[in-house]
Design a protein around this motif. Structure first.
Motif, PDB file in Angstrom:
ATOM      1  N   VAL A   7       0.758  -1.672   0.061  1.00 54.33           N
ATOM      2  CA  VAL A   7       0.713  -0.175  -0.038  1.00 54.33           C
ATOM      3  C   VAL A   7       0.986   1.268  -0.216  1.00 54.33           C
ATOM      4  O   VAL A   7       1.989   1.207   1.189  1.00 54.33           O
ATOM      5  CB  VAL A   7      -0.870   0.377   1.367  1.00 54.33           C
ATOM      6  N   ASP A   8       0.295   2.243  -1.004  1.00 56.77           N
ATOM      7  CA  ASP A   8       0.979   3.773  -0.880  1.00 56.77           C
ATOM      8  C   ASP A   8       0.875   4.421  -0.349  1.00 56.77           C
ATOM      9  O   ASP A   8      -0.533   4.884  -0.808  1.00 56.77           O
ATOM     10  CB  ASP A   8       1.957   3.892  -2.103  1.00 56.77           C
ATOM     11  N   GLU A   9       0.924   5.057   0.902  1.00 57.99           N
ATOM     12  CA  GLU A   9       0.154   5.269   1.376  1.00 57.99           C
ATOM     13  C   GLU A   9      -0.061   6.931   1.324  1.00 57.99           C
ATOM     14  O   GLU A   9      -1.216   7.630   0.639  1.00 57.99           O
ATOM     15  CB  GLU A   9       0.653   6.292   3.322  1.00 57.99           C
ATOM     16  N   ARG A  10       0.704   7.998   0.384  1.00 58.24           N
ATOM     17  CA  ARG A  10       0.759   9.367  -0.519  1.00 58.24           C
ATOM     18  C   ARG A  10       0.661   9.226  -1.944  1.00 58.24           C
ATOM     19  O   ARG A  10      -0.924   9.765  -1.675  1.00 58.24           O
ATOM     20  CB  ARG A  10       2.076   9.713  -0.826  1.00 58.24           C
ATOM     21  N   ARG A  11      -0.412   7.836  -2.109  1.00 59.94           N
ATOM     22  CA  ARG A  11      -0.615   7.995  -3.454  1.00 59.94           C
ATOM     23  C   ARG A  11      -2.397   7.887  -3.230  1.00 59.94           C
ATOM     24  O   ARG A  11      -3.099   8.219  -3.610  1.00 59.94           O
ATOM     25  CB  ARG A  11      -0.718   6.463  -4.417  1.00 59.94           C
ATOM     26  N   GLY A  12      -2.490   7.284  -2.512  1.00 57.23           N
ATOM     27  CA  GLY A  12      -4.056   6.427  -1.726  1.00 57.23           C
ATOM     28  C   GLY A  12      -4.214   8.570  -0.847  1.00 57.23           C
ATOM     29  O   GLY A  12      -5.494   8.510  -1.659  1.00 57.23           O
ATOM     30  N   ILE A  13      -3.493   9.014  -0.748  1.00 57.40           N
ATOM     31  CA  ILE A  13      -3.832  10.503  -0.382  1.00 57.40           C
ATOM     32  C   ILE A  13      -4.222  11.093  -1.056  1.00 57.40           C
ATOM     33  O   ILE A  13      -5.629  11.546  -0.982  1.00 57.40           O
ATOM     34  CB  ILE A  13      -2.738  10.587   0.703  1.00 57.40           C
ATOM     35  N   ALA A  14      -3.436  11.617  -2.100  1.00 56.22           N
ATOM     36  CA  ALA A  14      -3.486  12.075  -3.444  1.00 56.22           C
ATOM     37  C   ALA A  14      -4.860  11.677  -4.351  1.00 56.22           C
ATOM     38  O   ALA A  14      -5.633  12.216  -4.767  1.00 56.22           O
ATOM     39  CB  ALA A  14      -2.619  11.812  -4.428  1.00 56.22           C
ATOM     40  N   ALA A  15      -5.395  10.824  -3.949  1.00 60.14           N
ATOM     41  CA  ALA A  15      -6.137   9.708  -5.507  1.00 60.14           C
ATOM     42  C   ALA A  15      -7.052  10.753  -4.610  1.00 60.14           C
ATOM     43  O   ALA A  15      -8.035  10.954  -5.170  1.00 60.14           O
ATOM     44  CB  ALA A  15      -6.276   8.040  -5.036  1.00 60.14           C
ATOM     45  N   ALA A  16      -7.750  10.494  -3.228  1.00 59.89           N
ATOM     46  CA  ALA A  16      -8.872  10.845  -2.251  1.00 59.89           C
ATOM     47  C   ALA A  16      -9.096  11.724  -2.696  1.00 59.89           C
ATOM     48  O   ALA A  16     -10.224  12.905  -2.688  1.00 59.89           O
ATOM     49  CB  ALA A  16      -8.564  10.041  -0.568  1.00 59.89           C
ATOM     50  N   ALA A  17      -7.724  13.276  -2.937  1.00 59.77           N
ATOM     51  CA  ALA A  17      -8.171  14.268  -2.393  1.00 59.77           C
ATOM     52  C   ALA A  17      -8.059  14.917  -3.989  1.00 59.77           C
ATOM     53  O   ALA A  17      -9.096  16.243  -4.722  1.00 59.77           O
ATOM     54  CB  ALA A  17      -6.836  15.137  -2.572  1.00 59.77           C
ATOM     55  N   GLU A  18      -8.414  13.836  -5.446  1.00 58.84           N
ATOM     56  CA  GLU A  18      -8.443  14.340  -6.739  1.00 58.84           C
ATOM     57  C   GLU A  18     -10.137  14.294  -6.765  1.00 58.84           C
ATOM     58  O   GLU A  18     -10.465  13.800  -6.053  1.00 58.84           O
ATOM     59  CB  GLU A  18      -8.434  13.780  -7.358  1.00 58.84           C
ATOM     60  N   PRO A  19     -10.240  15.765  -7.827  1.00 52.59           N
ATOM     61  CA  PRO A  19     -12.150  15.973  -7.931  1.00 52.59           C
ATOM     62  C   PRO A  19     -12.699  15.082  -8.009  1.00 52.59           C
ATOM     63  O   PRO A  19     -12.250  13.863  -8.611  1.00 52.59           O
ATOM     64  CB  PRO A  19     -12.418  16.747  -8.901  1.00 52.59           C
ATOM     65  N   SER A  20     -13.791  14.520  -7.950  1.00 57.30           N
ATOM     66  CA  SER A  20     -14.471  13.040  -8.572  1.00 57.30           C
ATOM     67  C   SER A  20     -14.915  13.234  -9.465  1.00 57.30           C
ATOM     68  O   SER A  20     -15.155  14.108 -10.763  1.00 57.30           O
ATOM     69  CB  SER A  20     -16.253  13.047  -7.671  1.00 57.30           C
TER      70      SER A  20
END
Length: 434
Positions: free
Chosen positions: A420-433
């Motif tokens: 699991v890449d935590e930074r990538r997961g946080i970035a994906a959540a922050a992207e506009p829907s």
């Protein structure tokens, strides 16, 4: 298109502590009803015999798990679409409180008493777990990324202390004294059944602050998924590649959480069967573990904010694996106590950091829906660990062999978590829907 509503401030003390005290409130249900008091009373007094009672109770737990796993993502999506997480939380809280209080009045020996009690328990348990979906979904709403770990830890820590506090009241005031409080009779176990009313009252009273201070979630509009929560849910599943880190994390949690479920289910049985601990010693053991878990959850919240959720979970899994080895090889009670306290210290942080990492991974418009998947991952295979332990115990004729199987869940879950890449997961959540 209307302008986006202004962002609400985070890390507001009144909001944070009112949210955390809901953990204090609802933990009375799991401590008294699910784990220590009513579950034991049901098997011994409500059912025809203890073996039948144990089988019925386990089926009630299993049925609850299936309902929770299926309903959580769908109801989470519905709450997100309507901006009604707080209303859903209130509804599930009321249902759990009412069903729990009704358990007080189911008298053993009356027609179909055991089945009625079991049905009420299933309703209460499902409502409790669904309520946790909406409760957890508020974590990323009220907490900043820099403080989400410690705030999750505040909740878990208060939960362990609150459950323990309510249990002490129940034991001192209702279960053990010659004359229970309020002059309650001991006939037909009324004093024991009354602990359900205590649990319901505790849950109701201490949940009031969250409904007073916590702001409602924003309504999701123009999500592009059609007009239903089911369409929203299916759209999220189709977009799983976008949230692949979340999917990997939930898969890892599905495995290592089975290990935790097994520890909770069989810790007392192992203590009594292998080390000859009496019931009173097992109760003291459980109290000490609850205290250790609360302290660990509170303290490791700060570690979580510093290291990140993934690293914190990895630390706890290593420690839990080592504690399992000690428990398996322990020559006597003293070493078993060492193992138990280690498990207590790290099980709270594991649960708290799992929640905070999920909070970092959820997109703003799908917070309750994603925490529905979080609940799904905690329930859908929760039967598997106990089955493996039982099979290993039967195969080798030893409880130690059964307990050793728990080690596999912590190791496999940890290995899956490494990817699991935590930074990538946080970035994906922050992207506009999309």
């Amino acid at each position: 298109m209307p302008p986006a509503p202004p962002a609400r401030p985070k890390d507001v003390p009144a909001v944070i502590w009112s949210w955390a005290f809901y953990d204090w409130a609802n933990s009375a249900f799991t401590t008294l009803v699910v784990t220590f008091i009513y579950s034991t009373y049901f098997t011994q007094a409500m059912a025809p015999d203890e073996v039948t009672g144990t089988a019925w109770w386990s089926r009630g737990i299993g049925l609850s798990a299936v309902i929770i796993a299926v309903a959580s993502p769908l109801l989470g999506a519905a709450a997100d679409r309507r901006g009604a997480r707080k209303k859903f939380l209130a509804a599930t809280t009321i249902v759990c409180v009412m069903a729990t209080s009704f358990l007080t009045f189911v008298r053993p020996g009356s027609p179909h008493a055991a089945l009625l009690a079991l049905a009420l328990f299933v309703v209460a348990n499902v409502a409790y777990e669904l309520g946790c979906v909406f409760y957890n979904a508020f974590l990323p709403v009220i907490a900043s990324q820099e403080r989400i770990g410690r705030i999750s830890g505040y909740g878990w820590g208060l939960g362990y202390v609150g459950g323990l506090g309510c249990m002490v009241l129940a034991l001192v005031g209702f279960v053990h004294p010659e004359t229970p409080w309020f002059g309650l009779s001991k006939e037909a176990g009324l004093n024991v059944r009354a602990t359900n009313f205590l649990t319901a009252a505790w849950f109701l009273v201490f949940s009031i602050p969250i409904f007073y201070f916590l702001p409602e979630a924003q309504k999701v509009v123009n999500s592009g998924a059609g007009g239903s929560a089911l369409a929203e849910l299916l759209a999220t599943l189709r977009a799983v590649r976008r949230y692949r880190e979340t999917a990997r994390f939930l898969l890892a949690r599905l495995i290592y959480n089975d290990g935790l479920v097994t520890v909770f289910a069989f810790g007392g049985i192992y203590a009594a069967g292998t080390f000859g601990m009496s019931l009173s010693e097992v109760i003291v053991f459980g109290i000490v573990l609850n205290v250790a878990s609360g302290i660990g959850a509170f303290a490791f919240g700060f570690v979580d904010d510093r290291l990140g959720g993934k690293k914190t979970i990895m630390v706890t899994l290593v420690a839990l694996a080592l504690a399992t080895v000690v428990a398996t090889l322990a020559p006597g009670k003293a070493w078993f106590w060492v193992a138990g306290i280690l498990i207590g210290i790290f099980v709270g942080p594991n649960q708290s950091a799992s929640r905070s990492l999920m909070g970092r991974f959820v997109p703003e418009k799908h917070q309750a829906e994603f925490f529905g998947f979080f609940a799904f991952s905690g329930k859908i295979t929760s039967f598997f660990g106990p089955i493996v332990l039982g099979q290993m115990t039967s195969m080798f004729g030893s409880q130690r062999a059964g307990v050793a199987s728990v080690l596999l869940f912590f190791i496999v879950g940890g290995l899956l978590l490494v990817s699991v890449d935590e930074r990538r997961g946080i970035a994906a959540a922050a992207e506009p829907s999309a």
